[in-house]
Design a protein around this motif. Structure first.
Motif, PDB file in Angstrom:
ATOM      1  N   GLY A 151       0.819  -1.208   0.000  1.00 25.38           N
ATOM      2  CA  GLY A 151       0.000   0.000   0.000  1.00 25.38           C
ATOM      3  C   GLY A 151       0.852   1.258   0.000  1.00 25.38           C
ATOM      4  O   GLY A 151       1.993   1.278   0.463  1.00 25.38           O
ATOM      5  N   SER A 152       0.291   2.334  -0.517  1.00 25.18           N
ATOM      6  CA  SER A 152       1.073   3.561  -0.695  1.00 25.18           C
ATOM      7  C   SER A 152       1.471   4.204   0.626  1.00 25.18           C
ATOM      8  O   SER A 152       2.604   4.699   0.768  1.00 25.18           O
ATOM      9  N   SER A 153       0.597   4.192   1.617  1.00 23.00           N
ATOM     10  CA  SER A 153       0.917   4.841   2.897  1.00 23.00           C
ATOM     11  C   SER A 153       2.097   4.173   3.586  1.00 23.00           C
ATOM     12  O   SER A 153       2.939   4.847   4.190  1.00 23.00           O
ATOM     13  N   GLY A 199       9.033  11.367  -4.360  1.00 21.44           N
ATOM     14  CA  GLY A 199       8.399  11.847  -3.132  1.00 21.44           C
ATOM     15  C   GLY A 199       7.019  11.286  -2.879  1.00 21.44           C
ATOM     16  O   GLY A 199       6.412  11.602  -1.849  1.00 21.44           O
ATOM     17  N   VAL A 200       6.507  10.464  -3.782  1.00 19.39           N
ATOM     18  CA  VAL A 200       5.169   9.885  -3.595  1.00 19.39           C
ATOM     19  C   VAL A 200       5.205   8.399  -3.922  1.00 19.39           C
ATOM     20  O   VAL A 200       6.038   7.930  -4.707  1.00 19.39           O
ATOM     21  N   VAL A 214      -2.565   7.065  -3.364  1.00 16.60           N
ATOM     22  CA  VAL A 214      -1.280   7.716  -3.544  1.00 16.60           C
ATOM     23  C   VAL A 214      -0.951   8.401  -2.229  1.00 16.60           C
ATOM     24  O   VAL A 214      -1.848   8.919  -1.555  1.00 16.60           O
ATOM     25  N   ALA A 215       0.327   8.382  -1.812  1.00 15.66           N
ATOM     26  CA  ALA A 215       0.695   8.871  -0.484  1.00 15.66           C
ATOM     27  C   ALA A 215       2.012   9.628  -0.540  1.00 15.66           C
ATOM     28  O   ALA A 215       2.859   9.404  -1.422  1.00 15.66           O
ATOM     29  N   ALA A 216       2.176  10.534   0.433  1.00 12.87           N
ATOM     30  CA  ALA A 216       3.418  11.288   0.606  1.00 12.87           C
ATOM     31  C   ALA A 216       3.831  11.201   2.062  1.00 12.87           C
ATOM     32  O   ALA A 216       2.986  11.074   2.959  1.00 12.87           O
ATOM     33  N   LEU A 250      -1.641  16.651  -2.583  1.00  7.82           N
ATOM     34  CA  LEU A 250      -1.141  15.700  -1.591  1.00  7.82           C
ATOM     35  C   LEU A 250       0.223  16.119  -1.061  1.00  7.82           C
ATOM     36  O   LEU A 250       0.463  16.143   0.155  1.00  7.82           O
ATOM     37  N   GLN A 251       1.133  16.460  -1.967  1.00  6.79           N
ATOM     38  CA  GLN A 251       2.464  16.863  -1.542  1.00  6.79           C
ATOM     39  C   GLN A 251       2.426  18.153  -0.732  1.00  6.79           C
ATOM     40  O   GLN A 251       3.177  18.310   0.238  1.00  6.79           O
TER      41      GLN A 251
END
Length: 271
Positions: A151-153, A199-200, A214-216, A250-251
């Motif tokens: 997962g992205s997180s 960065g993501v 999608v996560a940062a 998000l960023q």
């Protein structure tokens, strides 16, 4: 299950009270980093303690409802008092206080569910979420620990961990949570290199089969990764194009939270 050092190997200057407290803490930490249920023999073997000592510790913890007995197996699991302590810790988290208003605004900007995660021993937990107002949406389970490799997180946190900690995670058994979970350490390592550059991190059904996200990463005052922010939704709606559209907001959200925690902004230098 990773071994936990016992007090006997930590030095000779600790008194009996300190040693006893360390044993109790080590028992509790086994439940945080290992299986949901554990028996006396498994705990004794893992910590190098006698079964009699382990049984006394478990009885004391059970009296305080910090652990409870699983009826069918007669093994032990974390009790309701630990859940209350964990909930209080999450509620009072400085990361949560800084992040909640930001992810609320991020939900408004993206129209999708937004989440805030914190790095914890053995993985990460969701601290809070703001659910999408759309009829079909994603929701997450707060306070439950999830692995970092799926997962992205989790992946964006893993990407910015110090190299030795990344190696520890990649050397462990990587559970396949869905058919899309990346469990090959080399393939995952290549993804993490890309995440540190961009960065993501993105996910297309890696932790939940029907979810896209999608996560940062979020950093503390020293530039140490402590959590992540994500935008998530059904895969049918949060596809590659939709994730790309969400990245600027998000960023900006992750940067705002990091700055409020003292970080100067931007991505830390590669480690």
């Amino acid at each position: 299950m990773a071994a936990i050092a016992t007090t006997d190997s930590a030095g000779t200057d600790a008194g009996p009270g300190t040693e006893a407290a360390a044993r109790v803490a080590n028992v509790l930490m086994l439940f945080a980093s290992g299986p949901q249920t554990l028996g006396v023999s498994a705990i004794a073997r893992e910590l190098g303690l006698s079964k009699a000592v382990v049984h006394r510790i478990l009885r004391t913890l059970a009296d305080k409802q910090l652990i409870s007995v699983d009826g069918p197996t007669r093994e032990y699991r974390l009790g309701p008092a630990t859940a209350a302590l964990g909930a209080r810790a999450l509620r009072d988290s400085g990361l949560r206080a800084a992040g909640v208003p930001v992810i609320a605004d991020l939900r408004r900007r993206t129209g999708e569910t937004t989440t805030l995660s914190a790095l914890v021993p053995g993985g990460r937990v969701y601290l809070d979420q703001f659910e999408s107002e759309q009829e079909i949406k994603m929701t997450v389970e707060l306070g439950t620990r999830f692995p970092l490799h799926a997962g992205s997180s989790g992946k964006v946190i893993l990407a910015f961990l110090p190299p030795e900690r990344r190696d520890e995670v990649l050397a462990d058994d990587l559970a396949r949570l869905t058919t899309r979970t990346v469990v090959d350490a080399d393939a995952l390592r290549a993804q993490l290199d890309e995440i540190r550059t961009s960065g993501v991190a993105a996910s297309d059904g890696e932790r939940q089969a029907d979810a896209g996200s999608v996560a940062a990463a979020v950093f503390d005052v020293d530039g140490v990764v402590i959590g992540s922010v994500s935008v998530c939704g059904p895969r049918s709606r949060l596809d590659d194009a939709a994730r790309a559209r969400a990245v600027p907001a998000l960023q900006a959200a992750a940067d705002t939270i990091s700055r409020s925690l003292g970080w100067a902004g931007g991505l830390p230098e590669a480690r």
